[in-house]
Motif scaffolding. Structure first.
Motif, PDB file in Angstrom:
ATOM      1  N   SER A 281      47.681  32.258  44.930  1.00  0.00           N
ATOM      2  CA  SER A 281      48.471  32.923  43.896  1.00  0.00           C
ATOM      3  C   SER A 281      49.689  32.097  43.500  1.00  0.00           C
ATOM      4  O   SER A 281      50.556  31.812  44.336  1.00  0.00           O
ATOM      5  CB  SER A 281      48.929  34.299  44.399  1.00  0.00           C
ATOM      6  N   GLU A 282      49.758  31.731  42.239  1.00  0.00           N
ATOM      7  CA  GLU A 282      50.918  30.993  41.751  1.00  0.00           C
ATOM      8  C   GLU A 282      52.174  31.858  41.811  1.00  0.00           C
ATOM      9  O   GLU A 282      53.260  31.387  42.158  1.00  0.00           O
ATOM     10  CB  GLU A 282      50.677  30.513  40.328  1.00  0.00           C
ATOM     11  N   SER A 283      52.049  33.135  41.490  1.00  0.00           N
ATOM     12  CA  SER A 283      53.221  34.017  41.463  1.00  0.00           C
ATOM     13  C   SER A 283      53.778  34.259  42.866  1.00  0.00           C
ATOM     14  O   SER A 283      54.989  34.334  43.057  1.00  0.00           O
ATOM     15  CB  SER A 283      52.871  35.352  40.798  1.00  0.00           C
ATOM     16  N   LEU A 284      52.895  34.371  43.845  1.00  0.00           N
ATOM     17  CA  LEU A 284      53.357  34.579  45.214  1.00  0.00           C
ATOM     18  C   LEU A 284      53.747  33.272  45.894  1.00  0.00           C
ATOM     19  O   LEU A 284      54.604  33.236  46.760  1.00  0.00           O
ATOM     20  CB  LEU A 284      52.270  35.278  46.038  1.00  0.00           C
ATOM     21  N   GLY A 285      53.041  32.202  45.515  1.00  0.00           N
ATOM     22  CA  GLY A 285      53.346  30.902  46.100  1.00  0.00           C
ATOM     23  C   GLY A 285      52.534  30.548  47.317  1.00  0.00           C
ATOM     24  O   GLY A 285      52.832  29.572  48.002  1.00  0.00           O
ATOM     25  N   TYR A 286      51.466  31.311  47.591  1.00  0.00           N
ATOM     26  CA  TYR A 286      50.649  31.021  48.767  1.00  0.00           C
ATOM     27  C   TYR A 286      49.272  31.675  48.620  1.00  0.00           C
ATOM     28  O   TYR A 286      49.027  32.478  47.710  1.00  0.00           O
ATOM     29  CB  TYR A 286      51.327  31.519  50.043  1.00  0.00           C
ATOM     30  N   VAL A 287      48.379  31.316  49.543  1.00  0.00           N
ATOM     31  CA  VAL A 287      47.040  31.903  49.577  1.00  0.00           C
ATOM     32  C   VAL A 287      47.152  33.295  50.170  1.00  0.00           C
ATOM     33  O   VAL A 287      47.741  33.487  51.245  1.00  0.00           O
ATOM     34  CB  VAL A 287      46.083  31.039  50.422  1.00  0.00           C
ATOM     35  N   THR A 288      46.590  34.276  49.484  1.00  0.00           N
ATOM     36  CA  THR A 288      46.743  35.660  49.902  1.00  0.00           C
ATOM     37  C   THR A 288      45.395  36.376  49.905  1.00  0.00           C
ATOM     38  O   THR A 288      44.398  35.862  49.390  1.00  0.00           O
ATOM     39  CB  THR A 288      47.725  36.393  48.962  1.00  0.00           C
ATOM     40  N   LYS A 289      45.394  37.573  50.475  1.00  0.00           N
ATOM     41  CA  LYS A 289      44.170  38.389  50.527  1.00  0.00           C
ATOM     42  C   LYS A 289      44.505  39.804  50.092  1.00  0.00           C
ATOM     43  O   LYS A 289      45.578  40.328  50.407  1.00  0.00           O
ATOM     44  CB  LYS A 289      43.592  38.404  51.948  1.00  0.00           C
TER      45      LYS A 289
END
Length: 327
Positions: A281-289
């Motif tokens: 996720s670009e908005s979060l800044g990391y790989v997420t689930k």
């Protein structure tokens, strides 16, 4: 590893990570040493453990010296015997995890054993592996290990350590078939990126940033990384520079097959089963689930270069037939 040694390891790691030059040497060490059962992790931990009683100086170091034979040669006979013992124990754990059908959790099992089992008596590797096989999640796993062996492993502390270790390498145990690019291993790749705490950075596909030595992938790069990673040579190549995908149908028509792609009109996610999707996720800044139902995923897709099972092929053919009838 005893509590004293574990404390020394943490002290040394914090000391090194706080200094950019020393941090670089630490990551060179982790990234270049392959010793027996745990490859990129076991020997560096043994090295760091021994550093608890040493002064760490800042001299320039010839990186070519960071190899198994050179480092082991620097240990005394007692330390060399300890490394051999660790390697043998780790290999036994790897074999047991493979037999239990949970090979992908091998590094986790080895790390826990090496970090906390210094005083455990009458250790049975098959029973140990079974705890990993039956635990529904990591929290329950740590609780079960604590209860079984009389340990006091702090879950949050261990997960921070585990994430850091996993980020330093690519988990060689996660691949079900290293000879092909398949959807099962794509899902495992995504899950590993999530567990390992990969960040988001434009243009990255899973390699480590030279500045902070953290792994990153942008949204398409999470898939491209798997396509470009050679698990046998343990390197990224550049065969795929563009993510080519085909939208197959709406989410409600997607077969329950891990490794299928999800698309929301702008970003891609990788379905990993149990109604969950992983994406960078670009908005979060990391790989997420997240749960598929929680996002704005509108269609499922397949990717060029990935092999899919017959169930997926049948679903696509069925969708094409329905489309033909409507027309």
């Amino acid at each position: 590893m005893s509590a004293t040694v574990a404390a020394a390891l943490k002290k040394a790691a914090v000391y090194i990570l706080g200094d950019e030059k020393k941090r670089g040497k630490l990551f060179v060490l982790i990234g270049s040493i392959v010793v027996g059962f745990i490859g990129l992790m076991c020997l560096p931990v043994a090295v760091l453990s021994s550093m608890g009683s040493m002064e760490v100086g800042p001299p320039e170091i010839d990186k070519s010296l960071f190899n198994e034979s050179a480092i082991i040669a620097g240990f005394d006979s007692e330390q060399q015997a300890k490394i051999t013992e660790i390697q043998n124990s780790g290999q036994a754990i790897e074999d047991a995890m493979t037999c239990a059908g949970i090979r992908s959790q091998t590094i986790k099992a080895q790390l826990i054993y090496m970090s906390y089992f210094g005083r455990v008596q009458n250790f049975n590797v098959e029973s140990y592996a079974n705890l990993f096989a039956v635990a529904p999640n990591d929290s329950d796993l740590i609780a079960a290990i604590n209860s079984t062996y009389g340990l006091e492993i702090d879950y949050d502390e261990f997960m921070r350590t585990y994430t850091w270790v996993m980020n330093s390498t690519i988990n060689e145990y996660m691949f079900s078939d290293e000879s092909t690019k398949n959807c099962t291993d794509l899902a495992a790749w995504a899950a590993n990126a999530y567990i390992s705490g990969w960040g988001y950075m434009n243009g990255f596909i899973g390699e480590r940033n030279e500045t902070d030595r953290i792994r990153y992938a942008d949204n398409a790069g999470l898939v491209l990384g798997y396509l470009n990673y050679d698990p046998m040579k343990k390197v990224f190549d550049s065969h795929y520079d563009t993510l080519v995908y085909t939208e197959q149908g709406g989410i409600d028509t997607m077969p329950d097959v891990a490794g299928l792609g999800l698309f929301d009109g702008s970003q891609h996610g990788i379905y990993v089963g149990n109604g969950e999707v992983i994406y960078s996720s670009e908005s979060l800044g990391y790989v997420t689930k997240e749960n598929v139902s929680s996002g704005s995923w509108s269609s499922w897709c397949t990717y060029e270069g990935i092999e899919y099972p017959q169930e997926v092929t049948d679903a696509i053919e069925s969708l094409n037939e329905d489309s033909s009838l409507e027309n």
